[in-house]
Scaffold this motif. Structure first.
Motif, short mmCIF file in Angstrom:
data_model
loop_
_atom_site.label_atom_id
_atom_site.label_comp_id
_atom_site.label_asym_id
_atom_site.label_seq_id
_atom_site.Cartn_x
_atom_site.Cartn_y
_atom_site.Cartn_z
N ILE A 182 0.66 -1.30 -0.22
CA ILE A 182 -0.21 -0.23 0.35
C ILE A 182 0.92 1.21 0.20
O ILE A 182 2.08 1.08 1.42
CB ILE A 182 -1.54 -0.10 1.16
CG1 ILE A 182 -1.56 -1.24 1.35
CG2 ILE A 182 -1.84 0.69 0.83
CD1 ILE A 182 -2.85 -0.95 2.42
N ARG A 183 0.11 1.61 -1.26
CA ARG A 183 1.18 3.28 -1.20
C ARG A 183 0.33 4.62 -0.53
O ARG A 183 -0.73 4.94 -1.06
CB ARG A 183 2.13 3.52 -2.02
CG ARG A 183 2.35 2.26 -3.05
CD ARG A 183 3.41 2.35 -3.99
NE ARG A 183 2.45 2.87 -4.92
CZ ARG A 183 2.00 2.52 -5.70
NH1 ARG A 183 2.17 0.98 -6.16
NH2 ARG A 183 0.84 2.88 -6.88
N ALA A 201 -1.20 8.13 -0.96
CA ALA A 201 -1.42 9.29 -2.53
C ALA A 201 -1.96 10.53 -1.93
O ALA A 201 -2.42 11.06 -3.21
CB ALA A 201 -1.97 7.72 -3.08
N CYS A 255 -16.51 -0.39 -5.03
CA CYS A 255 -14.72 -2.10 -5.12
C CYS A 255 -16.50 -2.65 -4.74
O CYS A 255 -16.60 -2.68 -4.26
CB CYS A 255 -13.88 -1.67 -4.25
SG CYS A 255 -14.39 -1.15 -2.65
N TYR A 287 -5.16 6.34 0.06
CA TYR A 287 -3.72 5.79 -0.01
C TYR A 287 -4.16 4.67 -1.61
O TYR A 287 -5.37 4.33 -2.36
CB TYR A 287 -4.21 4.69 0.79
CG TYR A 287 -3.62 5.02 2.45
CD1 TYR A 287 -1.75 5.26 1.80
CD2 TYR A 287 -4.78 6.22 2.54
CE1 TYR A 287 -1.62 6.25 3.18
CE2 TYR A 287 -4.05 6.87 3.91
CZ TYR A 287 -2.87 6.55 4.66
OH TYR A 287 -2.21 7.15 5.14
N ARG A 288 -3.87 3.96 -2.63
CA ARG A 288 -2.77 2.76 -3.69
C ARG A 288 -3.04 2.21 -3.18
O ARG A 288 -1.72 1.30 -2.10
CB ARG A 288 -2.15 3.55 -4.46
CG ARG A 288 -2.91 4.90 -5.15
CD ARG A 288 -2.07 4.70 -6.72
NE ARG A 288 -2.53 6.56 -7.56
CZ ARG A 288 -1.48 7.58 -7.32
NH1 ARG A 288 -0.28 7.40 -6.06
NH2 ARG A 288 -2.23 8.24 -8.09
N THR A 332 -8.49 -0.93 -3.72
CA THR A 332 -8.97 0.99 -3.08
C THR A 332 -10.44 0.59 -3.12
O THR A 332 -10.99 0.15 -4.20
CB THR A 332 -7.94 1.70 -3.85
OG1 THR A 332 -6.51 1.44 -3.70
CG2 THR A 332 -8.36 3.20 -3.22
N THR A 371 -13.51 5.72 -3.18
CA THR A 371 -12.02 7.11 -4.42
C THR A 371 -12.82 7.95 -5.09
O THR A 371 -14.77 8.15 -5.16
CB THR A 371 -11.59 5.86 -5.28
OG1 THR A 371 -13.00 5.86 -6.57
CG2 THR A 371 -10.96 4.76 -5.47
N ASP A 381 -7.67 7.20 -8.92
CA ASP A 381 -7.25 5.54 -8.18
C ASP A 381 -6.90 5.26 -7.12
O ASP A 381 -6.48 4.20 -6.29
CB ASP A 381 -6.02 5.16 -9.42
CG ASP A 381 -5.55 5.72 -9.26
OD1 ASP A 381 -5.65 6.54 -8.65
OD2 ASP A 381 -3.82 5.18 -9.71
N SER A 382 -7.08 6.60 -5.71
CA SER A 382 -6.79 6.25 -4.89
C SER A 382 -7.78 6.62 -3.78
O SER A 382 -9.13 6.99 -4.46
CB SER A 382 -5.21 7.13 -4.44
OG SER A 382 -5.91 8.48 -4.87
N ALA A 423 -7.99 0.72 1.76
CA ALA A 423 -7.11 -0.12 0.71
C ALA A 423 -6.79 -0.89 1.43
O ALA A 423 -6.78 -1.04 3.65
CB ALA A 423 -6.46 1.19 0.44
#
Length: 397
Positions: free
Chosen positions: A145-146, A148, A164, A182-183, A187, A190, A195-196, A200
């Protein structure tokens, strides 16, 4: 020996009335200070009582709007055992004994835990839920997970739909907007065209990130589907380890992130008490003593002193022309009185009368009494001496 006669019965009520009247008068005189003292005591007691409770944000025992007691109590009613470790060592101990059927909720906005401490928690619970994690926390506990950035401002008041197929997100239907984005492989919630999202999860669903801490707070838990998402995310196992690291969990050799967190809880009430005392002191020392009373001064100031004082004021302000105009007006007034030309006389009339009385030429007296004023201090001194000489001649005539 004679025994004094007892006081008449009618005098006793009068004495009691006099005492009660004196007591009431004393209370009226001191009522302001009595009320202020009671208010001060009440503020101090409330501050001390408030300081003894847990006012940490998202704490499961904090009933304040920023706390999360409501979510913790609902989970406990549904059969989830909510455990709140007080230290990193206690959290590790609980995970060692109950981790196979436990969810670890980590709320560490100040970043008290170091990388090694985070690694010791990683993988110890069946499910890990991170609330607004930092880059360091993501790297240690959720590498898939990153971060964003933040959610767009237009989504702060609008509802976010799942977007989702996660069961927890679908059960919530919609939640409040705002928070961090977060991405991840999965996810949800949003922003439009992005796309974040706020929710997540990694590929297995064992690590979940909630980007909006307000979803767990008491004041917003009942809004939209916040409660459904929170309870399903935290209540998927039989045990919930609700871990909020404190400053005591900071590893040795690292400084505190928030210096204010090092202060004991009684500092805020004491500061409030000192503020109230300062206000009372200012009110006491700044009270009015009543209107000023005008009284005659017991001393007599000599005219020479006032004249010298005014002359020094003129000298300090360099008002040469103003001083010269004052000299001329005073000289004309005195000459008019001595020459008896009348109170309605003009400067020309005084000039003609002075010239006639002293025998001077009228042009010379005109230049002295009605000519240009001196512009320098030296010229002013010479001119004032000429005026004095003219007055002396008029007096002697």
């Amino acid at each position: 020996m004679t025994t004094p006669a007892p006081a008449p019965a009618s005098a006793r009520p009068a004495a009691r009335n006099a005492l009660s009247g004196s007591f009431r008068a004393t209370l009226r005189a001191w009522r302001l200070w009595i009320v202020l003292g009671l208010v001060l005591c009440l503020v101090v007691v409330l501050g001390l009582l408030r300081g003894t409770g847990d006012n940490t944000a998202l704490s499961p025992v904090n009933p304040a709007p920023a706390g999360s007691m409501a979510a913790a109590e609902i989970l406990a009613e549904q059969g989830v055992e909510v455990l709140v470790p007080s230290s990193h060592a206690e959290a590790r101990s609980l995970l060692t004994g109950r981790g196979e059927d436990a969810t670890l909720l980590l709320v560490d906005p100040s970043g008290y835990l170091g990388p090694s401490q985070l690694e010791e928690l990683n993988g110890q619970a069946r499910r890990q839920v991170l609330v607004e994690p930092s880059f360091e926390q993501l790297a240690a506990l959720a590498p898939e997970i990153r971060a964003a950035g933040v959610m767009p401002e237009d989504g702060a008041d609008a509802a976010l739909s799942p977007g989702c197929d996660a069961p927890d997100a679908l059960a919530a239907e919609n939640i409040d907007g705002g928070g961090l984005a977060y991405r991840a492989p999965l996810t949800c919630f949003t922003a439009s065209g992005g796309d974040s999202g706020v929710y997540a999860a990694d590929g297995t669903g064992g690590v979940v990130v909630l980007g909006n801490a307000d979803l767990l707070a008491n004041e917003s838990l009942a809004s939209r589907g916040n409660a459904a998402l929170t309870l399903r995310t935290l209540g998927s196992t039989g045990t919930l380890i609700w871990y909020l690291p404190t400053v005591s969990d900071i590893p040795a050799g690292q400084g505190p992130v928030d210096p204010q967190s090092l202060l004991p809880q009684w500092v805020d009430p004491v500061l409030l008490w000192l503020l109230v005392v300062a206000l009372l002191a200012a009110f006491w020392r700044g009270r009015r003593l009543g209107p000023l009373a005008a009284e005659p001064l017991p001393v007599v100031v000599r005219s020479a002193e006032t004249a010298e004082g005014r002359a020094r004021l003129y000298q300090d302000s360099r008002a040469t022309e103003r001083a010269a105009a004052t000299f001329r007006a005073a000289t004309l007034t005195r000459l008019a009185s001595r020459l008896r030309v009348g109170p309605q006389s003009t400067a020309d009339m005084v000039v003609r009368a002075a010239a006639a009385a002293t025998g001077r030429r009228q042009a010379d007296v005109e230049a002295l009494l009605n000519g240009p004023l001196p512009a320098t201090n030296a010229a002013l001194v010479n001119w004032s001496q000429d005026l004095q000489a003219l007055e002396e001649e008029v007096t002697a005539s």
